[in-house]
Design a protein around this motif. Sequence first.
Motif, PDB file in Angstrom:
ATOM      1  N   UNK A 200     -14.064  53.255 136.980  1.00  0.00           N
ATOM      2  CA  UNK A 200     -14.783  52.369 136.064  1.00  0.00           C
ATOM      3  C   UNK A 200     -14.983  53.022 134.699  1.00  0.00           C
ATOM      4  N   UNK A 201     -15.247  54.325 134.684  1.00  0.00           N
ATOM      5  CA  UNK A 201     -15.473  55.038 133.420  1.00  0.00           C
ATOM      6  C   UNK A 201     -14.200  55.107 132.577  1.00  0.00           C
ATOM      7  N   UNK A 202     -13.056  55.286 133.228  1.00  0.00           N
ATOM      8  CA  UNK A 202     -11.785  55.424 132.506  1.00  0.00           C
ATOM      9  C   UNK A 202     -11.054  54.093 132.341  1.00  0.00           C
ATOM     10  N   UNK A 203     -11.592  53.047 132.938  1.00  0.00           N
ATOM     11  CA  UNK A 203     -10.944  51.751 132.836  1.00  0.00           C
ATOM     12  C   UNK A 203      -9.680  51.641 133.669  1.00  0.00           C
ATOM     13  N   UNK A 204      -9.601  52.452 134.737  1.00  0.00           N
ATOM     14  CA  UNK A 204      -8.439  52.436 135.626  1.00  0.00           C
ATOM     15  C   UNK A 204      -8.783  51.587 136.843  1.00  0.00           C
ATOM     16  N   UNK A 205      -7.828  50.834 137.342  1.00  0.00           N
ATOM     17  CA  UNK A 205      -8.095  50.005 138.515  1.00  0.00           C
ATOM     18  C   UNK A 205      -8.348  50.877 139.731  1.00  0.00           C
ATOM     19  N   UNK A 206      -9.239  50.406 140.605  1.00  0.00           N
ATOM     20  CA  UNK A 206      -9.514  51.165 141.816  1.00  0.00           C
ATOM     21  C   UNK A 206      -8.293  51.215 142.732  1.00  0.00           C
ATOM     22  N   UNK A 207      -7.368  50.256 142.565  1.00  0.00           N
ATOM     23  CA  UNK A 207      -6.117  50.280 143.325  1.00  0.00           C
ATOM     24  C   UNK A 207      -5.318  51.536 143.008  1.00  0.00           C
ATOM     25  N   UNK A 208      -5.165  51.835 141.713  1.00  0.00           N
ATOM     26  CA  UNK A 208      -4.402  53.009 141.296  1.00  0.00           C
ATOM     27  C   UNK A 208      -5.080  54.294 141.764  1.00  0.00           C
ATOM     28  N   UNK A 209      -6.404  54.340 141.662  1.00  0.00           N
ATOM     29  CA  UNK A 209      -7.134  55.514 142.158  1.00  0.00           C
ATOM     30  C   UNK A 209      -6.900  55.680 143.657  1.00  0.00           C
ATOM     31  N   UNK A 210      -6.905  54.564 144.376  1.00  0.00           N
ATOM     32  CA  UNK A 210      -6.662  54.616 145.816  1.00  0.00           C
ATOM     33  C   UNK A 210      -5.257  55.060 146.157  1.00  0.00           C
ATOM     34  N   UNK A 211      -4.277  54.630 145.344  1.00  0.00           N
ATOM     35  CA  UNK A 211      -2.880  54.979 145.589  1.00  0.00           C
ATOM     36  C   UNK A 211      -2.581  56.443 145.302  1.00  0.00           C
ATOM     37  N   UNK A 212      -3.391  57.063 144.464  1.00  0.00           N
ATOM     38  CA  UNK A 212      -3.081  58.433 144.040  1.00  0.00           C
ATOM     39  C   UNK A 212      -4.088  59.452 144.575  1.00  0.00           C
ATOM     40  N   UNK A 213      -5.190  59.632 143.882  1.00  0.00           N
ATOM     41  CA  UNK A 213      -6.149  60.684 144.222  1.00  0.00           C
ATOM     42  C   UNK A 213      -6.682  60.533 145.642  1.00  0.00           C
ATOM     43  N   UNK A 214      -7.165  59.332 145.974  1.00  0.00           N
ATOM     44  CA  UNK A 214      -7.766  59.128 147.288  1.00  0.00           C
ATOM     45  C   UNK A 214      -6.715  59.208 148.393  1.00  0.00           C
ATOM     46  N   UNK A 215      -5.532  58.611 148.149  1.00  0.00           N
ATOM     47  CA  UNK A 215      -4.470  58.632 149.166  1.00  0.00           C
ATOM     48  C   UNK A 215      -4.014  60.053 149.466  1.00  0.00           C
ATOM     49  N   UNK A 216      -3.830  60.855 148.419  1.00  0.00           N
ATOM     50  CA  UNK A 216      -3.418  62.251 148.624  1.00  0.00           C
ATOM     51  C   UNK A 216      -4.500  63.011 149.382  1.00  0.00           C
ATOM     52  N   UNK A 217      -5.758  62.796 148.992  1.00  0.00           N
ATOM     53  CA  UNK A 217      -6.855  63.499 149.647  1.00  0.00           C
ATOM     54  C   UNK A 217      -6.991  63.160 151.112  1.00  0.00           C
ATOM     55  N   UNK A 218      -6.900  61.868 151.447  1.00  0.00           N
ATOM     56  CA  UNK A 218      -7.063  61.474 152.843  1.00  0.00           C
ATOM     57  C   UNK A 218      -5.833  61.802 153.684  1.00  0.00           C
ATOM     58  N   UNK A 219      -4.720  62.171 153.038  1.00  0.00           N
ATOM     59  CA  UNK A 219      -3.513  62.571 153.768  1.00  0.00           C
ATOM     60  C   UNK A 219      -3.484  64.068 154.063  1.00  0.00           C
ATOM     61  N   UNK A 220      -4.491  64.794 153.593  1.00  0.00           N
ATOM     62  CA  UNK A 220      -4.514  66.239 153.821  1.00  0.00           C
ATOM     63  C   UNK A 220      -4.542  66.620 155.307  1.00  0.00           C
ATOM     64  N   UNK A 221      -5.244  65.864 156.183  1.00  0.00           N
ATOM     65  CA  UNK A 221      -5.178  66.218 157.607  1.00  0.00           C
ATOM     66  C   UNK A 221      -3.755  66.152 158.160  1.00  0.00           C
TER      67      UNK A 221
END
Length: 323
Positions: A200-221
């Motif tokens: 929200x602060x950077x004006x980026x869609x939460x979809x893109x955040x989910x596809x990148x930062x969050x997806x990589x993080x949750x794939x660490x296991x």
Amino acid sequence: MLLAFGAIIAGLILLVWSADRFIEGAAATAAHLGMPSLLIGMVIIGFGTSAPELAVSAMAALDGNPGLALGNAYGSNITNIAVIVGFTAVIAPIAVHSQVIRKELPLLLVLTAIAGYQLIDGELTRTDGWVLLAVFAIVMGWSIVQGVRGKGDALIGETDSDLIAHPMPLRIALIWLAVGLVLLLVSSRMLVWGAVFIAQSLGVSDLVIGLTIVAIGTSLPELASALAAVKKNEHDLILGNIVGSGIFNTLAVVGLAATIEPMTVDMEVLYRDWTLMTALTIGLLLMSFGLNGKSRTIGRPSGLLLLLVYVGYASYLVSTVVS
């Protein structure tokens, strides 16, 4: 902003640690209860590595950010195949032996096609979510039958060696199961809050955040599991975890998120993310068995190709954010 970044980093670290404890506790508990080794390898370990995706997506949907949930699920599938299989194959070529994986990879492709069909109308309704969860229940039933009937499969020996290497009393297993589950929920809450705040602060869609930062993080296991399997030369566990995670993400993670919070889906998800996810699944199938259907080895050139595909995809996502 610094607090949000801190929440993401702390949330990811705690998420990976708690997921590992949760899986170890669940696998040991299942072994004490007499569950077949093949079933533990397929369901507990294979699906269990997707616990972070499920927790994060559920939290995101509850917070009214279903785009983050969908991006997390599809982004994790893309990351698992392109990055984890690719990186692992570059380190050590992956030999495919398991007959279960031979059956599950085509199944994953069929399930991915079903997911794509649901995206055509530009929305995921609660009905769509319940359909995905119902299909997941059927797949789980099929997995249980496979686990009970499976004899002599390569996954059995690899799962047994893991359980023998990490013996755990039932009481300790139950404690880790409970602690891992609670911390999964806490860490996923931290991660979702930080990701949404930054988006929200950077004006980026939460979809893109989910596809990148969050997806990589949750794939660490899955990455940690793959690297551990490489050291032990347990190649089928690598693909078993990736395929099991893909099935779980496509059905359970997206299905649960949609039942909690129906979502409008931009067509770029279908044309860009789903298409790449499907192409990677087909590519993994061909790399594993070829056109003649015989087991093969996923070599370093194939691994490098998968990594390059992800670099191109991630670069495109970043360029859309910058523009």
